[in-house]
Design a protein around this motif. Structure first.
Motif, short mmCIF file in Angstrom:
data_model
loop_
_atom_site.label_atom_id
_atom_site.label_comp_id
_atom_site.label_asym_id
_atom_site.label_seq_id
_atom_site.Cartn_x
_atom_site.Cartn_y
_atom_site.Cartn_z
N ASP A 90 0.82 -1.21 0.00
CA ASP A 90 0.00 0.00 0.00
C ASP A 90 0.86 1.27 0.00
O ASP A 90 0.48 2.29 -0.56
CB ASP A 90 -0.94 0.02 1.20
N GLU A 91 2.02 1.19 0.66
CA GLU A 91 2.94 2.34 0.72
C GLU A 91 3.81 2.44 -0.53
O GLU A 91 4.63 3.33 -0.65
CB GLU A 91 3.84 2.23 1.96
N LYS A 92 3.66 1.47 -1.43
CA LYS A 92 4.40 1.42 -2.70
C LYS A 92 5.92 1.37 -2.49
O LYS A 92 6.68 2.05 -3.18
CB LYS A 92 4.01 2.58 -3.61
N LEU A 93 6.35 0.56 -1.52
CA LEU A 93 7.78 0.40 -1.27
C LEU A 93 8.38 -0.52 -2.32
O LEU A 93 7.76 -1.51 -2.73
CB LEU A 93 8.04 -0.20 0.11
N SER A 94 9.59 -0.22 -2.76
CA SER A 94 10.29 -1.09 -3.71
C SER A 94 10.75 -2.35 -2.99
O SER A 94 10.79 -2.40 -1.75
CB SER A 94 11.50 -0.35 -4.29
N ILE A 95 11.12 -3.36 -3.74
CA ILE A 95 11.63 -4.60 -3.15
C ILE A 95 12.85 -4.29 -2.28
O ILE A 95 12.99 -4.81 -1.18
CB ILE A 95 11.97 -5.63 -4.25
N PHE A 96 13.72 -3.42 -2.78
CA PHE A 96 14.91 -3.01 -2.03
C PHE A 96 14.53 -2.37 -0.69
O PHE A 96 15.07 -2.71 0.35
CB PHE A 96 15.76 -2.04 -2.87
N ASP A 97 13.55 -1.45 -0.73
CA ASP A 97 13.11 -0.78 0.50
C ASP A 97 12.48 -1.77 1.49
O ASP A 97 12.69 -1.67 2.69
CB ASP A 97 12.11 0.34 0.19
N LYS A 98 11.71 -2.74 0.97
CA LYS A 98 11.09 -3.75 1.83
C LYS A 98 12.16 -4.59 2.53
O LYS A 98 12.06 -4.87 3.73
CB LYS A 98 10.19 -4.68 1.02
#
Length: 109
Positions: free
Chosen positions: A64-72
């Motif tokens: 929902d926050e549209k985090l990238s895979i890297f950010d996750k």
């Protein structure tokens, strides 16, 4: 903390005044079970986001926050000794542990 494993530092101190949670700090109940643990996300993690109704899976929150895979993969989670999520660091606190008045613990980046 080992800097390679935990490249963030968190300050915990007692506070007489509590405020709403922000990106850089949260105020929680003194009764939270210590020690506090900083870790990465785990499969099945869920929390009760501050400002929202009900519980939410952390993976769904990230989507929902549209985090990238890297950010996750690089997102830190603060938990109590019972592995209950207190804060998705810098994003959202768990409303079950937030305290808005009286004495509390201030946790800040």
């Amino acid at each position: 903390f080992n800097k390679k494993e935990n490249p963030i530092s968190i300050l915990v101190k007692k506070s007489k005044k509590c405020k709403k949670p922000s990106i850089s700090e949260i105020y929680i109940n003194n009764s939270v079970k210590m020690p506090l643990i900083i870790r990465k996300t785990e499969k099945g993690d869920f929390f009760y986001p501050y400002g929202m109704k009900g519980k939410k899976k952390v993976s769904k929150f990230f989507k929902d926050e549209k985090l990238s895979i890297f950010d996750k993969q690089n997102q830190w989670i603060l938990t109590d000794s019972k592995n209950q999520i207190l804060w998705i660091v810098g994003l959202r606190a768990d409303k079950r542990f937030i305290k808005n008045n009286g004495e509390c613990l201030k946790i800040s980046l």
